[in-house]
Motif scaffolding. Structure first.
Motif, short mmCIF file in Angstrom:
data_model
loop_
_atom_site.label_atom_id
_atom_site.label_comp_id
_atom_site.label_asym_id
_atom_site.label_seq_id
_atom_site.Cartn_x
_atom_site.Cartn_y
_atom_site.Cartn_z
N GLU A 161 8.43 85.70 20.11
CA GLU A 161 7.72 84.57 20.98
C GLU A 161 7.22 83.29 20.54
O GLU A 161 7.71 82.32 20.87
CB GLU A 161 6.68 85.18 21.91
CG GLU A 161 7.21 86.41 22.69
CD GLU A 161 7.61 87.78 21.80
OE1 GLU A 161 8.18 88.72 22.62
OE2 GLU A 161 7.02 87.92 20.83
N ASN A 162 6.66 83.52 19.51
CA ASN A 162 6.11 82.27 18.67
C ASN A 162 6.94 81.33 17.82
O ASN A 162 6.92 80.21 17.94
CB ASN A 162 4.98 82.64 17.53
CG ASN A 162 3.63 83.33 18.26
OD1 ASN A 162 3.40 83.11 19.40
ND2 ASN A 162 2.77 84.00 17.40
N VAL A 163 8.15 82.07 17.54
CA VAL A 163 9.20 81.14 17.24
C VAL A 163 9.95 80.09 18.26
O VAL A 163 10.13 78.95 18.22
CB VAL A 163 10.44 82.07 16.58
CG1 VAL A 163 11.58 81.02 16.29
CG2 VAL A 163 9.95 82.50 15.09
N LEU A 164 10.10 81.07 19.43
CA LEU A 164 10.55 80.25 20.74
C LEU A 164 9.62 79.26 21.15
O LEU A 164 10.10 78.27 21.74
CB LEU A 164 11.17 81.24 21.83
CG LEU A 164 12.22 82.17 21.33
CD1 LEU A 164 12.67 83.08 22.39
CD2 LEU A 164 13.38 81.42 21.09
N ASN A 165 8.38 79.56 21.40
CA ASN A 165 7.40 78.49 21.86
C ASN A 165 7.08 77.48 21.06
O ASN A 165 6.19 76.61 21.46
CB ASN A 165 6.24 79.21 22.60
CG ASN A 165 5.33 80.12 21.39
OD1 ASN A 165 4.94 79.65 20.42
ND2 ASN A 165 4.67 81.15 21.87
N GLY A 166 7.38 77.63 19.58
CA GLY A 166 7.22 76.44 18.58
C GLY A 166 5.58 76.65 18.01
O GLY A 166 5.28 75.72 17.07
N SER A 167 4.84 77.78 18.34
CA SER A 167 3.42 77.80 17.60
C SER A 167 3.72 78.24 16.07
O SER A 167 2.88 78.01 15.37
CB SER A 167 2.59 78.82 18.29
OG SER A 167 3.18 80.01 18.47
N TYR A 168 4.77 78.89 16.03
CA TYR A 168 5.09 79.37 14.55
C TYR A 168 5.96 78.60 13.92
O TYR A 168 7.39 78.34 14.23
CB TYR A 168 5.70 80.81 14.31
CG TYR A 168 5.87 81.31 12.89
CD1 TYR A 168 4.82 81.62 12.23
CD2 TYR A 168 7.15 81.44 12.50
CE1 TYR A 168 5.06 82.26 10.75
CE2 TYR A 168 7.54 81.89 11.00
CZ TYR A 168 6.33 82.15 10.25
OH TYR A 168 6.42 82.55 9.15
N LYS A 169 5.50 77.69 12.95
CA LYS A 169 6.23 76.42 12.57
C LYS A 169 7.25 76.72 11.75
O LYS A 169 8.24 75.91 11.42
CB LYS A 169 5.27 75.49 11.99
CG LYS A 169 4.23 74.90 12.73
CD LYS A 169 4.48 74.24 14.07
CE LYS A 169 3.33 73.77 14.84
NZ LYS A 169 3.89 73.24 16.33
N LEU A 170 7.36 77.84 10.85
CA LEU A 170 8.84 78.07 9.98
C LEU A 170 9.81 78.54 10.58
O LEU A 170 9.77 79.68 10.78
CB LEU A 170 8.04 79.01 9.12
CG LEU A 170 6.90 78.47 7.98
CD1 LEU A 170 6.53 79.50 6.82
CD2 LEU A 170 7.02 77.25 7.75
N SER A 171 10.46 78.01 11.16
CA SER A 171 11.58 78.31 12.04
C SER A 171 12.95 77.47 11.85
O SER A 171 12.78 76.25 11.20
CB SER A 171 11.47 78.42 13.52
OG SER A 171 11.24 76.95 14.11
N ARG A 172 13.97 77.93 11.96
CA ARG A 172 15.27 76.95 11.43
C ARG A 172 16.27 77.48 12.66
O ARG A 172 16.40 78.44 13.20
CB ARG A 172 15.89 77.42 10.46
CG ARG A 172 15.95 78.87 10.08
CD ARG A 172 16.38 79.43 8.70
NE ARG A 172 16.34 80.77 8.53
CZ ARG A 172 17.14 81.43 7.63
NH1 ARG A 172 17.72 80.58 6.61
NH2 ARG A 172 17.32 82.79 7.49
N PRO A 173 17.48 76.52 12.72
CA PRO A 173 18.49 76.96 13.63
C PRO A 173 19.56 77.55 12.78
O PRO A 173 19.69 77.75 11.54
CB PRO A 173 18.89 75.49 13.77
CG PRO A 173 18.90 74.83 12.63
CD PRO A 173 17.42 75.41 12.09
#
Length: 205
Positions: A161-173
């Motif tokens: 959920e946090n990856v999708l809503n942007g609150s967890y900043k360490l994400s990548r495509p």
């Protein structure tokens, strides 16, 4: 017939550029030169989890903490709220999309310490961290499982959920890349992956 080979994001891009692959796979954003050369299609988003041994009492770190731990400026866990003892950072090999994403999202202008242990797969990182209370590594969120502890970063937990809503900043495509117009067969495969059935498989995996 669909044939899949591994080897890292850079290998996937090179195979596509050389015409050896119809579709390359890449787990990071494309660079300026690559954007000109390839057509990217985002098939999923992934969290980059920071993982430690289950026995490590640390539950969260800041981006600045991570930069210090992986650059070698911080060498003792007690300096970030853990027990008195050495820190053993584990990183991925050059050319890995996971490593490049980590460098871009965390390291800024600092370099990963030369003394960091380099591994050539998420699985190898997982095994080292699982067996070493002093270790810290990073890997795809989907591969963490229950044997490792994933840490919060800047107060946000690495959850779907946090990856999708942007609150967890360490994400990548996660990208499919093609050079020019894909063949009819390649386009059919890409359409399936982007369909509801294909996306459900990706989420389950």
């Amino acid at each position: 017939r669909v044939e899949v080979q591994g080897g890292g994001s850079t290998a996937g891009l090179q195979a596509t550029a050389n015409g050896l692959a119809d579709i390359g796979m890449c787990s990071r954003l494309l660079s300026g030169d690559e954007v000109v050369q390839f057509t990217p299609t985002t098939i999923a988003r992934d969290g980059l989890a920071i993982v430690v041994n289950a026995a490590n009492p640390v539950t969260g770190l800041t981006t600045e903490d991570l930069r210090g731990l992986f650059s070698g400026r911080i060498t003792n866990w007690k300096d970030v709220g853990g027990k008195d003892g050495p820190v053993r950072p584990i990183t991925r090999e050059e050319g890995s999309g996971t490593r490049e994403s980590f460098v871009n999202l965390v390291m800024g202008k600092e370099r990963i310490a030369r003394g960091a242990l380099t591994q050539e797969s998420n699985g190898a990182v997982k095994e080292l961290v699982k067996g070493d209370p002093a270790a810290i590594g990073y890997m795809s969120l989907g591969l963490v499982g229950k044997e490792l502890k994933a840490l919060s970063v800047d107060g946000a937990m690495p959850t779907h959920e946090n990856v999708l809503n942007g609150s967890y900043k360490l994400s990548r495509p996660f990208l499919f890349v093609t050079k020019g117009e894909p063949s009819a067969e390649a386009r059919s495969f890409m359409d399936f992956v982007l369909s509801a059935d294909g996306q459900k498989i990706l989420e389950n995996e």
